[in-house]
Write a protein that holds these residues in place. Sequence first.
Motif, PDB file in Angstrom:
ATOM      1  N   LEU A  94      -8.199   7.583  -6.947  1.00 34.43           N
ATOM      2  CA  LEU A  94      -7.885   6.265  -7.481  1.00 34.43           C
ATOM      3  C   LEU A  94      -8.399   6.075  -8.902  1.00 34.43           C
ATOM      4  O   LEU A  94      -8.109   5.054  -9.531  1.00 34.43           O
ATOM      5  CB  LEU A  94      -8.454   5.172  -6.559  1.00 34.43           C
ATOM      6  N   THR A 146       0.767   5.711  -0.673  1.00 31.19           N
ATOM      7  CA  THR A 146       0.703   5.274  -2.070  1.00 31.19           C
ATOM      8  C   THR A 146      -0.726   4.894  -2.452  1.00 31.19           C
ATOM      9  O   THR A 146      -1.572   4.665  -1.582  1.00 31.19           O
ATOM     10  CB  THR A 146       1.611   4.051  -2.283  1.00 31.19           C
ATOM     11  N   ASP A 147      -0.960   4.790  -3.757  1.00 30.32           N
ATOM     12  CA  ASP A 147      -2.267   4.330  -4.242  1.00 30.32           C
ATOM     13  C   ASP A 147      -2.573   2.926  -3.719  1.00 30.32           C
ATOM     14  O   ASP A 147      -3.712   2.625  -3.369  1.00 30.32           O
ATOM     15  CB  ASP A 147      -2.312   4.328  -5.772  1.00 30.32           C
ATOM     16  N   ASP A 148      -1.555   2.062  -3.674  1.00 29.52           N
ATOM     17  CA  ASP A 148      -1.761   0.694  -3.185  1.00 29.52           C
ATOM     18  C   ASP A 148      -2.186   0.694  -1.715  1.00 29.52           C
ATOM     19  O   ASP A 148      -3.083  -0.058  -1.322  1.00 29.52           O
ATOM     20  CB  ASP A 148      -0.495  -0.148  -3.356  1.00 29.52           C
ATOM     21  N   LEU A 149      -1.533   1.529  -0.888  1.00 30.44           N
ATOM     22  CA  LEU A 149      -1.902   1.619   0.522  1.00 30.44           C
ATOM     23  C   LEU A 149      -3.340   2.116   0.654  1.00 30.44           C
ATOM     24  O   LEU A 149      -4.136   1.549   1.411  1.00 30.44           O
ATOM     25  CB  LEU A 149      -0.939   2.563   1.267  1.00 30.44           C
ATOM     26  N   LYS A 183     -10.224  -2.438   0.298  1.00 26.97           N
ATOM     27  CA  LYS A 183     -10.050  -3.833   0.723  1.00 26.97           C
ATOM     28  C   LYS A 183     -10.150  -3.998   2.236  1.00 26.97           C
ATOM     29  O   LYS A 183     -10.025  -5.106   2.740  1.00 26.97           O
ATOM     30  CB  LYS A 183      -8.707  -4.366   0.221  1.00 26.97           C
ATOM     31  N   ASP A 190      -5.758   1.940  -1.572  1.00 29.37           N
ATOM     32  CA  ASP A 190      -6.640   0.882  -2.070  1.00 29.37           C
ATOM     33  C   ASP A 190      -6.844  -0.196  -1.012  1.00 29.37           C
ATOM     34  O   ASP A 190      -7.973  -0.632  -0.760  1.00 29.37           O
ATOM     35  CB  ASP A 190      -6.038   0.282  -3.345  1.00 29.37           C
ATOM     36  N   ASP A 191      -5.754  -0.616  -0.353  1.00 31.34           N
ATOM     37  CA  ASP A 191      -5.845  -1.647   0.686  1.00 31.34           C
ATOM     38  C   ASP A 191      -6.714  -1.192   1.859  1.00 31.34           C
ATOM     39  O   ASP A 191      -7.506  -1.967   2.388  1.00 31.34           O
ATOM     40  CB  ASP A 191      -4.461  -2.025   1.207  1.00 31.34           C
ATOM     41  N   GLN A 247      -2.953  -2.457   7.136  1.00 26.08           N
ATOM     42  CA  GLN A 247      -2.605  -1.302   6.312  1.00 26.08           C
ATOM     43  C   GLN A 247      -3.203  -0.009   6.883  1.00 26.08           C
ATOM     44  O   GLN A 247      -2.630   1.062   6.704  1.00 26.08           O
ATOM     45  CB  GLN A 247      -3.040  -1.511   4.865  1.00 26.08           C
TER      46      GLN A 247
END
Length: 183
Positions: free
Chosen positions: A46, A90-93, A100, A95-96, A105
């Motif tokens: 990340l 994905t990076d968003d997944l 987070k 990260d979540d 997720q």
Amino acid sequence: MKKCRSLVEKSVDWCRLLAGVFLLLFIPSAATAGAANGPYVVWVNLDKSSGGKRIDKIIKNFANKKSTDCDGQWLRGPLLYMEKRPRLITDDLIDDVFLKNSSSQMRNLNLALKNYKDDGMMNSPGLDGVIIYANRGNARMMGLTTGKRKIETVTFEADRSLPEAADIEAAFCALLPPITRRP
């Protein structure tokens, strides 16, 4: 006639015995038949800075060494999905899930890991886990084994700007998941 039959039966027994000894002594792969290769792991960084590129290079070099061995876990055909990452991861997944703590997720990530099928590989579907590097707050590496909900974390010392290669390799080994796929 009985004597001939008796000799034939003894010959067959000896042949079976010799075949069994041969299999045990000369074909060691027979003992591991049906064992899954791996582990198959997704690497996600990340950190998009130049320091993050350095971390990627260390992981890539470590994983490509012929002698790479994390206490016997990186021996039977490991596979590291680094640049060719599964589309759903994905990076968003990541990260979540990892930063987070999103439980919904996490389910999506576990499904993506469990159901991934690499068309170029003749293997059972699925990946064994994911290992990530994040530098928000303290620099750390984190890992998740497919099908589990517990995230493992290795935090690096805060007094250094970037972790040393030996620390990164040790953290990678500590986070390497067991093989979860069926053979």
